[in-house]
Enzyme design. Structure first.
Site, PDB file in Angstrom:
ATOM      1  CB  SER A   1      -0.931  -0.036   1.213  1.00  0.00           C
ATOM      2  OG  SER A   1      -1.941   0.939   1.089  1.00  0.00           O
ATOM      3  CG  ASN A   2      -0.241   4.718  -1.313  1.00  0.00           C
ATOM      4  OD1 ASN A   2      -0.892   5.549  -0.698  1.00  0.00           O
ATOM      5  ND2 ASN A   2      -0.741   4.062  -2.351  1.00  0.00           N
ATOM      6  CB  ALA A   3       2.275   7.063   3.498  1.00  0.00           C
TER       7      ALA A   3
ATOM      8  CB  ALA B   1      -2.264   7.358  -3.332  1.00  0.00           C
TER       9      ALA B   1
END
Ligand code: CTP
Length: 218
Positions: free
Chosen positions: A22-24, A89
């Site tokens: 995943s991402n932040a 995102a």
């Protein structure tokens, strides 16, 4: 009144039942956009990746997990949308296979303390919408996150994804409350906005989208 479709947050790409890529992304920009559109008296459908934050009240929310889930929902919901804003995102890649259960440390193809992870490309949701508008007069706003050559890369992304407007952020904006945006459009106009809170930037973006959408109708 315009129908807004807004995506927010990260996507999650599972390797097995408990692990994921995943991402932040905090979802703050997408949520601020949803609040701004609602505040401007518009109808809002928010498609949101996995986040702990409370979603804005008064908007229709569809939660999704992966990029493929998001694509399915967005593709169908975009048929009713006048203005689509892709602020999510989206993970560009996902594991090639999802293992049922949990990958064990031993016996899962690890060699000499290393393990190979094979990834496949996810669909580019925004580019898909840009190639074929699902509603007449639909306005498409995309975001871009760039480390360098903001305008050069932004122009290329605007063209490649076939969007009407592109809001370019610097990579260091992730998780922050304030943002500095460059706004590019397909007529070649370019604007650099001052540093603003995400709430203020969102209001300005919603206003711009509404103006451009109205122009397209007249
Ligand atoms: N986006 C999307 N589907 C993807 C990846 C991104 O719809 N699979 C959307 C994002 O929501 C954003 C825009 O495309 O509005 C730009 O995303 P960005 O990450 O900047 O661009 P990428 O295409 O991933 O390009 P790169 O990472 O190579 O800069």
């Amino acid at each position: 009144m315009a129908q807004f479709l807004i995506t927010a947050g990260p996507t999650r790409e599972y390797l097995d039942d408990v692990r994921y890529l995943s991402n932040a992304s905090s979802g703050r920009m997408g949520f601020a956009l949803a609040r701004a559109a609602l505040g401007a008296g518009q109808d809002v459908h928010l498609v949101v990746g996995p986040l702990d934050a409370a979603v804005p009240k008064g908007v229709r929310v569809t939660p999704v997990i992966s990029a493929q889930d998001m694509e399915r929902v967005v593709r169908s919901a975009s048929k009713e949308a006048d203005i689509v804003i892709m602020a999510a995102a989206v993970s560009d890649f996902r594991p090639a296979f999802r293992v049922q259960g949990k990958i064990k440390r031993s016996g899962s193809g690890t060699r000499g303390g290393r393990m190979r992870l094979e990834l496949v490309e996810n669909p580019d949701i925004l580019a898909g919408l840009g190639r074929r508008r699902s509603r007449k007069g639909q306005l498409l706003l995309g975001f871009a996150l760039e480390k360098e050559k903001i305008l050069e890369n932004g122009r290329e992304k605007l063209r490649a994804k076939g969007v009407d407007l592109l809001a370019v952020n610097r990579v260091d904006v992730i998780g922050k409350d304030r943002t500095r945006l460059w706004i590019l459009d397909r007529e070649g106009r370019e604007e650099e906005w001052p540093e603003l809170s995400k709430a203020a930037a969102a209001k300005r973006l919603v206003k711009l989208c509404l103006e451009r959408w109205e122009e397209g109708r007249s």
